[in-house]
Design a protein around this motif. Structure first.
Motif, PDB file in Angstrom:
ATOM      1  N   PRO A 107       3.786  29.081  36.702  1.00 43.96           N
ATOM      2  CA  PRO A 107       5.076  28.814  36.055  1.00 43.96           C
ATOM      3  C   PRO A 107       6.159  29.769  36.553  1.00 43.96           C
ATOM      4  O   PRO A 107       5.865  30.919  36.924  1.00 43.96           O
ATOM      5  CB  PRO A 107       4.782  29.014  34.570  1.00 43.96           C
ATOM      6  N   ARG A 108       7.406  29.302  36.559  1.00 49.07           N
ATOM      7  CA  ARG A 108       8.495  30.081  37.134  1.00 49.07           C
ATOM      8  C   ARG A 108       8.575  31.507  36.609  1.00 49.07           C
ATOM      9  O   ARG A 108       8.793  32.455  37.398  1.00 49.07           O
ATOM     10  CB  ARG A 108       9.829  29.364  36.909  1.00 49.07           C
ATOM     11  N   PRO A 109       8.419  31.764  35.295  1.00 46.55           N
ATOM     12  CA  PRO A 109       8.541  33.149  34.819  1.00 46.55           C
ATOM     13  C   PRO A 109       7.530  34.112  35.437  1.00 46.55           C
ATOM     14  O   PRO A 109       7.729  35.328  35.409  1.00 46.55           O
ATOM     15  CB  PRO A 109       8.326  33.020  33.303  1.00 46.55           C
ATOM     16  N   GLN A 110       6.434  33.573  36.011  1.00 47.07           N
ATOM     17  CA  GLN A 110       5.399  34.441  36.585  1.00 47.07           C
ATOM     18  C   GLN A 110       5.522  34.601  38.100  1.00 47.07           C
ATOM     19  O   GLN A 110       4.772  35.359  38.707  1.00 47.07           O
ATOM     20  CB  GLN A 110       4.016  33.860  36.254  1.00 47.07           C
ATOM     21  N   VAL A 111       6.472  33.897  38.722  1.00 47.91           N
ATOM     22  CA  VAL A 111       6.555  33.891  40.183  1.00 47.91           C
ATOM     23  C   VAL A 111       6.945  35.260  40.734  1.00 47.91           C
ATOM     24  O   VAL A 111       6.365  35.736  41.710  1.00 47.91           O
ATOM     25  CB  VAL A 111       7.540  32.799  40.667  1.00 47.91           C
ATOM     26  N   LEU A 112       7.929  35.914  40.119  1.00 46.02           N
ATOM     27  CA  LEU A 112       8.379  37.212  40.637  1.00 46.02           C
ATOM     28  C   LEU A 112       7.259  38.243  40.574  1.00 46.02           C
ATOM     29  O   LEU A 112       7.071  39.024  41.525  1.00 46.02           O
ATOM     30  CB  LEU A 112       9.596  37.703  39.846  1.00 46.02           C
ATOM     31  N   GLU A 113       6.509  38.231  39.501  1.00 51.24           N
ATOM     32  CA  GLU A 113       5.378  39.165  39.377  1.00 51.24           C
ATOM     33  C   GLU A 113       4.336  38.879  40.454  1.00 51.24           C
ATOM     34  O   GLU A 113       3.776  39.801  41.068  1.00 51.24           O
ATOM     35  CB  GLU A 113       4.754  39.028  37.990  1.00 51.24           C
ATOM     36  N   ALA A 114       4.089  37.578  40.699  1.00 44.53           N
ATOM     37  CA  ALA A 114       3.118  37.206  41.732  1.00 44.53           C
ATOM     38  C   ALA A 114       3.591  37.660  43.105  1.00 44.53           C
ATOM     39  O   ALA A 114       2.802  38.149  43.932  1.00 44.53           O
ATOM     40  CB  ALA A 114       2.892  35.697  41.713  1.00 44.53           C
ATOM     41  N   VAL A 150       5.837  29.024  48.090  1.00 48.00           N
ATOM     42  CA  VAL A 150       6.087  28.955  46.643  1.00 48.00           C
ATOM     43  C   VAL A 150       6.310  27.490  46.277  1.00 48.00           C
ATOM     44  O   VAL A 150       7.375  26.922  46.541  1.00 48.00           O
ATOM     45  CB  VAL A 150       7.288  29.826  46.237  1.00 48.00           C
ATOM     46  N   ILE A 151       5.298  26.897  45.670  1.00 44.92           N
ATOM     47  CA  ILE A 151       5.356  25.492  45.259  1.00 44.92           C
ATOM     48  C   ILE A 151       6.203  25.342  43.995  1.00 44.92           C
ATOM     49  O   ILE A 151       6.897  24.338  43.802  1.00 44.92           O
ATOM     50  CB  ILE A 151       3.933  24.951  44.997  1.00 44.92           C
ATOM     51  N   THR A 152       6.178  26.344  43.151  1.00 46.52           N
ATOM     52  CA  THR A 152       6.818  26.295  41.828  1.00 46.52           C
ATOM     53  C   THR A 152       8.280  25.870  41.915  1.00 46.52           C
ATOM     54  O   THR A 152       9.028  26.341  42.776  1.00 46.52           O
ATOM     55  CB  THR A 152       6.736  27.676  41.170  1.00 46.52           C
ATOM     56  N   ALA A 153       8.691  24.987  41.007  1.00 51.93           N
ATOM     57  CA  ALA A 153      10.069  24.524  40.923  1.00 51.93           C
ATOM     58  C   ALA A 153      10.785  25.227  39.767  1.00 51.93           C
ATOM     59  O   ALA A 153      10.209  26.077  39.086  1.00 51.93           O
ATOM     60  CB  ALA A 153      10.111  23.015  40.746  1.00 51.93           C
ATOM     61  N   GLY A 154      12.057  24.847  39.557  1.00 47.48           N
ATOM     62  CA  GLY A 154      12.819  25.397  38.445  1.00 47.48           C
ATOM     63  C   GLY A 154      13.719  26.551  38.836  1.00 47.48           C
ATOM     64  O   GLY A 154      14.059  27.388  37.994  1.00 47.48           O
ATOM     65  N   PHE A 155      14.126  26.601  40.100  1.00 42.74           N
ATOM     66  CA  PHE A 155      14.980  27.689  40.550  1.00 42.74           C
ATOM     67  C   PHE A 155      16.420  27.197  40.670  1.00 42.74           C
ATOM     68  O   PHE A 155      16.952  26.618  39.731  1.00 42.74           O
ATOM     69  CB  PHE A 155      14.423  28.279  41.854  1.00 42.74           C
ATOM     70  N   LYS A 156      17.080  27.390  41.790  1.00 39.49           N
ATOM     71  CA  LYS A 156      18.516  27.095  41.855  1.00 39.49           C
ATOM     72  C   LYS A 156      18.818  25.618  41.643  1.00 39.49           C
ATOM     73  O   LYS A 156      19.946  25.260  41.309  1.00 39.49           O
ATOM     74  CB  LYS A 156      19.108  27.566  43.178  1.00 39.49           C
ATOM     75  N   ALA A 180      18.846  30.020  39.707  1.00 38.00           N
ATOM     76  CA  ALA A 180      19.422  30.537  40.949  1.00 38.00           C
ATOM     77  C   ALA A 180      19.321  32.058  41.007  1.00 38.00           C
ATOM     78  O   ALA A 180      19.055  32.641  42.061  1.00 38.00           O
ATOM     79  CB  ALA A 180      20.875  30.094  41.065  1.00 38.00           C
ATOM     80  N   GLN A 181      19.528  32.705  39.861  1.00 39.71           N
ATOM     81  CA  GLN A 181      19.434  34.163  39.823  1.00 39.71           C
ATOM     82  C   GLN A 181      18.005  34.621  40.122  1.00 39.71           C
ATOM     83  O   GLN A 181      17.794  35.571  40.891  1.00 39.71           O
ATOM     84  CB  GLN A 181      19.868  34.678  38.452  1.00 39.71           C
ATOM     85  N   GLN A 182      17.006  33.922  39.562  1.00 37.03           N
ATOM     86  CA  GLN A 182      15.623  34.286  39.833  1.00 37.03           C
ATOM     87  C   GLN A 182      15.269  34.025  41.291  1.00 37.03           C
ATOM     88  O   GLN A 182      14.486  34.758  41.898  1.00 37.03           O
ATOM     89  CB  GLN A 182      14.683  33.515  38.907  1.00 37.03           C
ATOM     90  N   ILE A 225      12.886  40.261  47.010  1.00 38.49           N
ATOM     91  CA  ILE A 225      11.527  40.822  47.088  1.00 38.49           C
ATOM     92  C   ILE A 225      10.930  40.558  48.466  1.00 38.49           C
ATOM     93  O   ILE A 225      10.354  41.451  49.105  1.00 38.49           O
ATOM     94  CB  ILE A 225      10.632  40.218  45.987  1.00 38.49           C
ATOM     95  N   THR A 226      11.053  39.315  48.941  1.00 38.21           N
ATOM     96  CA  THR A 226      10.444  38.972  50.236  1.00 38.21           C
ATOM     97  C   THR A 226      11.081  39.769  51.372  1.00 38.21           C
ATOM     98  O   THR A 226      10.381  40.253  52.267  1.00 38.21           O
ATOM     99  CB  THR A 226      10.580  37.462  50.516  1.00 38.21           C
ATOM    100  N   ARG A 227      12.397  39.929  51.345  1.00 45.71           N
ATOM    101  CA  ARG A 227      13.072  40.621  52.445  1.00 45.71           C
ATOM    102  C   ARG A 227      12.845  42.133  52.385  1.00 45.71           C
ATOM    103  O   ARG A 227      12.736  42.793  53.418  1.00 45.71           O
ATOM    104  CB  ARG A 227      14.554  40.287  52.431  1.00 45.71           C
ATOM    105  N   THR A 228      12.776  42.660  51.180  1.00 49.02           N
ATOM    106  CA  THR A 228      12.521  44.095  51.035  1.00 49.02           C
ATOM    107  C   THR A 228      11.155  44.464  51.592  1.00 49.02           C
ATOM    108  O   THR A 228      10.980  45.526  52.191  1.00 49.02           O
ATOM    109  CB  THR A 228      12.621  44.508  49.555  1.00 49.02           C
ATOM    110  N   HIS A 229      10.182  43.564  51.422  1.00 47.30           N
ATOM    111  CA  HIS A 229       8.801  43.883  51.802  1.00 47.30           C
ATOM    112  C   HIS A 229       8.368  43.174  53.090  1.00 47.30           C
ATOM    113  O   HIS A 229       7.170  43.164  53.412  1.00 47.30           O
ATOM    114  CB  HIS A 229       7.853  43.527  50.656  1.00 47.30           C
ATOM    115  N   GLY A 230       9.309  42.603  53.814  1.00 43.61           N
ATOM    116  CA  GLY A 230       8.989  42.021  55.113  1.00 43.61           C
ATOM    117  C   GLY A 230       8.125  40.787  55.050  1.00 43.61           C
ATOM    118  O   GLY A 230       7.314  40.543  55.960  1.00 43.61           O
TER     119      GLY A 230
END
Length: 699
Positions: free
Chosen positions: A62-69, A83-89, A96-98, A105-110
């Protein structure tokens, strides 16, 4: 796989099962917070607990758990995310903010990421065998790469490819394109030896300029076929220029694709028509087609389709016709189309195709078969396949009807011969191949640059902005043309009748008198032009008329000037313009001009900067280009001069992107290059804030 599920029928389970069924060449770790096993495979509560390194993580929580993952993946040193999960921008500002946080996160960690809101990725390379999608089928191995912005359409595309036996190298559903974009895929596929044809379904462009750069490189060796959705614009914005009225964003996409030699398909079906030929057959050396058939009606349909698509029926040599006549029934037609009659045997099809392909005047062949009672489909398709294998010329199959057709299609496709149910589809496929082959044979040149007075134009634009003008005055607009070597009619600006008289004598009769006012955008529509004034009396009468017209328009005479021009007779009226399109930057427009430009809409576009080939294609794209070549004994216009003018306009648009609209309408073209000139010009510029940024870029 983060979000693997024990529940049969869930997306998390379907995706996990697909990974296993594709026989992925490596360990697959299901991540589940509670289950000990998922599908008989040991599960882990977190990606951090997996025993070995992880190259790719598929996230379907679920979207609320994507950033933690995603953060856990970064901690595990994962380099790839899907990232298959929907519900973003796609659902609003909160999503959109998430999504922005996820990208950070992806760019910071390459890490590189496909998605979110996507269907997944397939790679059929035997060394990989990855199917991280919830599509219904796993495609056969092939040389075609697909990129789809729509997940649901991606499923359809894969199913349709399977039904056509069209092999796939890679498939990527890119979803919101938050990190990996279509441009990134193009850049990767450009150097991938397993990919020879690229298909794309796109709904939007993030960076069209980069697309042009990449596509120009890729299409030198690999065809790109694009379906760009969103041709119509509900509630199109109002525009103030003729150029803007005919230069919508979809027309700009057409221009962009043409310039970077991308084949634009109007539908998914047409995209596959193109792909079947380009992925399976050699490129034709020309556009001359032979049609071989056992039915007259379909042959006529094929002939019409070929001619409408720019293909021509080959003129078979006398020797070829004689050989056909010696072998075929007397009633058969040995001219092109070659009609073998309904009773034709497989041997006759084989002989006729062999003889036509041997003819040096034939570049490609379309073979149409309507199954009669006596002749089997499989026998005919085997005969076609046997001949096609011996020639380096494309052969298209068309099997019409229902009886036994499926086996015939399978036989042709097994030998990599495109098979179509109707002649028009075969002709479309062949026309796309001819177009791409011609592009491949045409070398590209660098955009032209001329010695111009850029400083003078910068001063003129700065003066207009300082005065709060959105549109340049007539004098300033003509001065811009002069600075860039674009010829214009002799003219004078006058404040009153005394100056009008004096300037008319200096120019010499006949003359044209126009209202010159910043509030009057279209002089002809406002009845602010008087033509062919042959003497002082006619000039005086016209001047009084225009004064009366100004009062009717409620334009103060004290704030108005009069433009006096030398009357130019003859020539062919054209429109040459600049229009700034959102996302693209500037496009150059060229078309048949005058007062009917918006009604005719015979205008072509090219994205700045133009090279000489772009200028030539721009002119050749007009439906009414025959008018420029001359009709009823007219001499052609000075095409070399026209191409030069278009290149100068392109340079102006490139050097000064703050010119967001420009119309030279009419721009008169003559057979004599020195006579070609702009008769009227109007320029609109950006706001002061935007121009300041542009000046900094120029400096």
């Amino acid at each position: 796989m983060i979000g693997a599920s024990t529940r049969i029928g869930s997306i998390g389970r379907a995706l996990f099962d697909k990974l296993l069924r594709a026989d992925f060449n490596g360990p697959v770790y299901p991540i589940h917070p509670h289950a000990e096993f998922v599908g008989a495979v040991k599960a882990y509560r977190s990606i951090l607990e997996t025993p070995g390194p992880v190259d790719l993580a598929v996230i379907v929580v679920p979207r609320p758990q994507v950033l933690e993952a995603a953060l856990a993946c970064a901690q595990k040193s994962v380099k790839g995310l899907i990232v298959i999960t929907a519900g973003f921008k796609e659902v609003g500002e909160e999503g959109a903010q998430q999504e922005r946080q996820l990208v950070e996160i992806t760019r910071t960690h390459g890490m590189r990421m496909i998605g979110p809101n996507c269907m997944g990725v397939i790679c059929t390379d035997p060394a990989v065998r990855l199917d991280a999608t919830f599509a219904g089928s796993y495609p056969m191995r092939g040389e075609v790469a697909f990129a789809s912005q729509s997940g649901a359409l991606g499923v359809t595309i894969l199913d349709y490819a399977a039904s056509l036996n069209l092999g796939v190298s890679m498939f990527a559903s890119i979803g919101n394109k938050a990190e990996v974009s279509g441009n990134d895929l193009l850049e990767y596929w450009k150097d991938d030896d397993s990919v020879n044809v690229i298909l794309m379904y796109l709904e939007s462009f993030g960076n069209p300029q980069k697309f042009v750069q990449l596509a120009r490189e890729v299409t030198q060796t690999k065809p790109i076929i694009v379906v760009k959705a969103g041709r119509s614009e509900g509630g199109a914005r109002a525009v103030s220029s003729h150029t803007g009225a005919v230069a919508g964003s979809d027309e700009a996409f057409d221009a962009l694709f043409a310039q970077c030699r991308v084949l634009r398909a109007n539908s998914i079906e047409e995209m596959f028509d193109f792909a079947m030929g380009l992925a399976n057959q050699p490129l034709p050396r020309g556009n001359r087609v032979a049609v071989i058939t056992n039915a007259g009606g379909p042959a006529i349909m094929a002939t019409d389709a070929c001619e409408n698509l720019g293909l021509s029926l080959a003129q078979l040599s006398d020797e070829t016709q004689q050989r056909l006549r010696e072998r075929l029934l007397p009633e058969a037609s040995v001219r092109n189309p070659v009609d073998l009659l309904p009773a034709a045997t497989a041997d006759e099809f084989q002989f006729a195709l062999q003889q036509t392909l041997r003819d040096a005047a034939v570049d490609a062949a379309i073979v149409i078969f309507v199954p009669p009672l006596a002749t089997g489909v499989v026998e005919v398709t085997r005969a076609i396949s046997a001949v096609a294998a011996d020639f380096d010329k494309p052969v298209m199959g068309c099997l019409m009807g229902m009886r036994g057709i499926a086996t015939g299609f399978a036989e042709l496709q097994r030998h990599r011969i495109p098979a179509f149910p109707f002649p028009e589809s075969a002709a479309r496929s062949l026309a796309a191949m001819v177009r791409y082959a011609k592009w491949r044979q045409t070398p590209r040149t660098l955009p032209a640059r001329f010695d111009v007075d850029q400083k003078r134009v910068r001063e003129l634009l700065a003066q207009a902005l300082a005065g709060g003008q959105q549109f340049l005055s007539d004098a300033a607009a003509f001065a811009v043309l002069e600075a860039y070597g674009i010829p214009a009619v002799s003219h004078r600006l006058c404040r009153d009748w005394s100056e009008v008289q004096t300037c008319a004598v200096a120019l010499g009769f006949p003359v044209v008198l126009k209202i010159s006012s910043a509030t009057l955008l279209h002089k002809t529509e406002a009845q602010g032009v008087r033509l062919n004034l042959r003497n002082r009396d006619e000039l005086a009468s016209a001047y009084l008329d225009l004064e009366t017209r100004l009062r009717a328009l409620q334009i103060p005479i004290s704030q108005t000037q009069f433009m006096l021009q030398k009357m130019i007779s003859g020539g062919r009226e054209t429109l040459i313009g600049i229009h700034a399109v959102p996302q693209f930057g500037s496009v150059v427009a060229f078309g048949l001009g005058g007062i009917y430009v918006e009604a005719l809409k015979d205008v072509a576009l090219r994205v700045v900067p133009l090279c000489r080939e772009d200028a030539e294609m721009l002119v050749q794209s007009l439906r009414g280009q025959a008018i420029l070549h001359g009709v009823r004994g007219e001499a052609p216009v000075a095409f070399e001069k026209l191409h030069e003018i278009l290149l100068r306009v392109s340079q102006l648009a490139q050097d000064f992107p703050e010119i967001i609209e420009m119309d030279m309408n009419p721009f008169l073209l003559f057979h004599e290059a020195e006579k070609c000139m702009a008769v009227d010009v109007r320029m609109r510029i950006k706001s002061a804030e935007m121009v300041e940024h542009s000046f900094k870029q120029i400096d």
